[in-house]
Design an enzyme around this catalytic site. Structure first.
Site, short mmCIF file in Angstrom:
data_model
loop_
_atom_site.label_atom_id
_atom_site.label_comp_id
_atom_site.label_asym_id
_atom_site.label_seq_id
_atom_site.Cartn_x
_atom_site.Cartn_y
_atom_site.Cartn_z
N GLU A 17 0.84 -1.21 0.00
CA GLU A 17 0.00 0.00 0.00
C GLU A 17 0.87 1.26 0.00
O GLU A 17 1.88 1.31 0.70
CB GLU A 17 -0.88 0.00 1.26
CG GLU A 17 -1.77 1.24 1.34
CD GLU A 17 -2.73 1.16 2.51
OE1 GLU A 17 -3.67 0.35 2.44
OE2 GLU A 17 -2.53 1.90 3.48
N TYR A 49 -6.92 6.89 0.09
CA TYR A 49 -7.76 8.05 -0.23
C TYR A 49 -7.77 8.92 1.01
O TYR A 49 -8.12 8.45 2.10
CB TYR A 49 -9.16 7.49 -0.50
CG TYR A 49 -10.12 8.38 -1.22
CD1 TYR A 49 -9.98 8.63 -2.58
CD2 TYR A 49 -11.22 8.93 -0.55
CE1 TYR A 49 -10.92 9.40 -3.26
CE2 TYR A 49 -12.15 9.70 -1.24
CZ TYR A 49 -11.99 9.92 -2.59
OH TYR A 49 -12.93 10.67 -3.26
N ALA A 51 -8.66 11.65 3.96
CA ALA A 51 -9.92 11.84 4.69
C ALA A 51 -10.91 12.70 3.90
O ALA A 51 -10.57 13.80 3.46
CB ALA A 51 -9.63 12.48 6.04
P1 FAD Z 1 -18.07 0.23 7.58
O1 FAD Z 1 -17.90 -1.10 6.95
O2 FAD Z 1 -19.25 1.05 7.17
O3 FAD Z 1 -18.11 0.01 9.17
C1 FAD Z 1 -18.04 1.16 10.04
C2 FAD Z 1 -18.74 0.82 11.35
O4 FAD Z 1 -20.15 0.73 11.12
C3 FAD Z 1 -18.35 -0.53 11.96
O5 FAD Z 1 -18.34 -0.38 13.35
C4 FAD Z 1 -19.46 -1.47 11.51
O6 FAD Z 1 -19.64 -2.56 12.41
C5 FAD Z 1 -20.67 -0.53 11.52
N1 FAD Z 1 -21.69 -0.91 10.52
C6 FAD Z 1 -21.48 -1.27 9.24
N2 FAD Z 1 -22.66 -1.52 8.65
C7 FAD Z 1 -23.63 -1.32 9.56
C8 FAD Z 1 -25.04 -1.40 9.53
N3 FAD Z 1 -25.71 -1.75 8.42
N4 FAD Z 1 -25.74 -1.09 10.67
C9 FAD Z 1 -25.07 -0.73 11.80
N5 FAD Z 1 -23.72 -0.63 11.88
C10 FAD Z 1 -23.02 -0.90 10.77
N6 FAD Z 1 -9.77 5.52 5.59
C11 FAD Z 1 -9.62 6.53 4.69
O7 FAD Z 1 -10.08 7.66 4.93
N7 FAD Z 1 -8.93 6.33 3.51
C12 FAD Z 1 -8.39 5.13 3.17
O8 FAD Z 1 -7.79 5.00 2.09
C13 FAD Z 1 -8.56 4.04 4.08
N8 FAD Z 1 -8.07 2.80 3.79
C14 FAD Z 1 -8.31 1.75 4.65
C15 FAD Z 1 -7.86 0.46 4.30
C16 FAD Z 1 -8.06 -0.62 5.16
C17 FAD Z 1 -7.60 -2.00 4.75
C18 FAD Z 1 -8.69 -0.41 6.42
C19 FAD Z 1 -8.86 -1.56 7.38
C20 FAD Z 1 -9.14 0.86 6.77
C21 FAD Z 1 -8.97 1.95 5.90
N9 FAD Z 1 -9.44 3.23 6.20
C22 FAD Z 1 -9.27 4.28 5.31
C23 FAD Z 1 -10.08 3.50 7.50
C24 FAD Z 1 -11.65 3.37 7.45
O9 FAD Z 1 -12.19 4.33 6.60
C25 FAD Z 1 -12.16 3.53 8.88
O10 FAD Z 1 -11.74 2.46 9.68
C26 FAD Z 1 -13.68 3.75 9.04
O11 FAD Z 1 -13.93 4.08 10.40
C27 FAD Z 1 -14.54 2.53 8.71
O12 FAD Z 1 -14.61 2.28 7.38
P2 FAD Z 1 -15.31 0.92 6.84
O13 FAD Z 1 -15.31 1.01 5.39
O14 FAD Z 1 -14.71 -0.24 7.50
O15 FAD Z 1 -16.81 1.17 7.40
#
Ligand code: FAD
Length: 287
Positions: A17, A49, A51
């Site tokens: 990455e 990407y 914030a």
């Molecule tokens: P989600 O999958 O939406 O989950 C977020 C929270 O919501 C979790 O607690 C989940 O349990 C809960 N949730 C999900 N769906 C539901 C539902 N239907 N009902 C109730 N609760 C729900 N951030 C950046 O800004 N840029 C990046 O490039 C970036 N790259 C990343 C790459 C990896 C491999 C990882 C692990 C993280 C990365 N992040 C990045 C950080 C990420 O954006 C944050 O961790 C963010 O808080 C959660 O994103 P997510 O896509 O996992 O969210």
């Protein structure tokens, strides 16, 4: 090329990455570092990407450059926090025009300076996954958290939510960093029990500076084994020794994962070609 095709074709993949610059003034230095990683010809590379979309143009420019200049497939990250449906469609059109076929669909976190409600058109990554699926033509990945996402009440709830993301069209998952492989193995069992059958790619972070460790713990709340804490305590004041120890620790995690049947591993290389080279050299007879 789509990442699911790369994963099917290759027995073991090792991907890296990189992140784009936050400010344009740093573009050249960051591009040079990202290209330095690309020169080492990993299986594929991901480009993060900033914030709330703060690096959108640069994410795409670097991802496109890596593919075109070095022939390494890239996956561009995309977040939906603060985004509108139209904005996401436009971002996907731009990706398509740039020849990007892989996207890591993320919710993202509320940007520090964001005013108002950041979750209007999108609340969770699963909604973004569904829209990308409808847009078509992309291999879609998502994030997962072996130690639970910081906002989740418990890992059971988190894995149930993860299932919704996969059901929406997520074709593989990449994990948050972890420093104890047993945490990953345990998570994988629970994910499979929940009926999630897509590849789960462990994300490994080589810690080469003590400040990186503090940030990692602060951001992800991940567990730090005493064995690794002792390494940082002992070598933290010697940058060269710390870098070597960090590379060896990460390589050790990777070897253990491969030995336990894990075929695809992602490394958070933090734009450091020297770290990537160190890991690749240590695995030269293994991969
Ligand atoms: P989600 O999958 O939406 O989950 C977020 C929270 O919501 C979790 O607690 C989940 O349990 C809960 N949730 C999900 N769906 C539901 C539902 N239907 N009902 C109730 N609760 C729900 N951030 C950046 O800004 N840029 C990046 O490039 C970036 N790259 C990343 C790459 C990896 C491999 C990882 C692990 C993280 C990365 N992040 C990045 C950080 C990420 O954006 C944050 O961790 C963010 O808080 C959660 O994103 P997510 O896509 O996992 O969210």
């Amino acid at each position: 090329m789509k990442l699911n095709e790369i994963m099917l074709k290759n027995d073991v993949t090792l991907s890296f990455e990189v992140f784009p610059p936050k400010v344009t003034a740093n573009y050249e230095a960051v591009e040079k570092a990202a290209y330095g990683v690309a020169k080492l010809q990993p299986s594929y590379m991901s480009v993060t990407y900033g914030a709330g979309g703060s690096t959108r143009g640069n994410t795409l420019k670097i991802a496109k450059g890596i593919q075109e200049e070095y022939g390494v497939t890239t996956i561009a990250h995309l977040t939906c926090v603060g985004a509108t449906k139209d904005g996401i469609r436009q971002a996907l059109e731009e990706m398509k025009a740039a020849g990007i076929e892989n996207v890591l669909a993320l919710r993202g976190d509320r940007p520090k300076d964001f005013e108002g409600e950041p979750f209007t058109d999108y609340h969770y990554a699963s909604e973004l996954v569904a829209d990308i699926k409808e847009f078509g033509g992309m291999c879609i990945g998502g994030a997962c958290y072996p130690e639970g996402h910081v906002e989740s009440q418990n890992t059971h709830e988190d894995i149930q939510n993860l299932k919704k993301k996969v059901d929406a069209g997520c074709e593989f998952l990449t994990t948050q960093m972890f420093f104890d492989n047993n945490i990953f193995y345990n998570f994988l069992c629970r994910v499979r029990e929940a009926g999630i059958d897509v590849p789960v790619i462990p994300g490994i972070m080589p810690i080469t500076r003590p400040s990186q460790l503090q940030n990692a713990i602060k951001l992800s709340g991940c567990n730090m084994p005493i064995r690794f804490r002792s390494i940082v305590d002992c070598f933290g004041n010697n940058p060269e020794a710390m870098q070597q120890a960090g590379i060896i620790y990460a390589t050790d995690q990777i070897i253990d994962l491969i030995a336990n049947g894990i075929r695809h591993i992602h490394v958070y290389s933090m734009n450091k070609p020297e770290v990537v080279r160190g890991i690749q050299e240590s695995l030269s007879k293994i991969i």
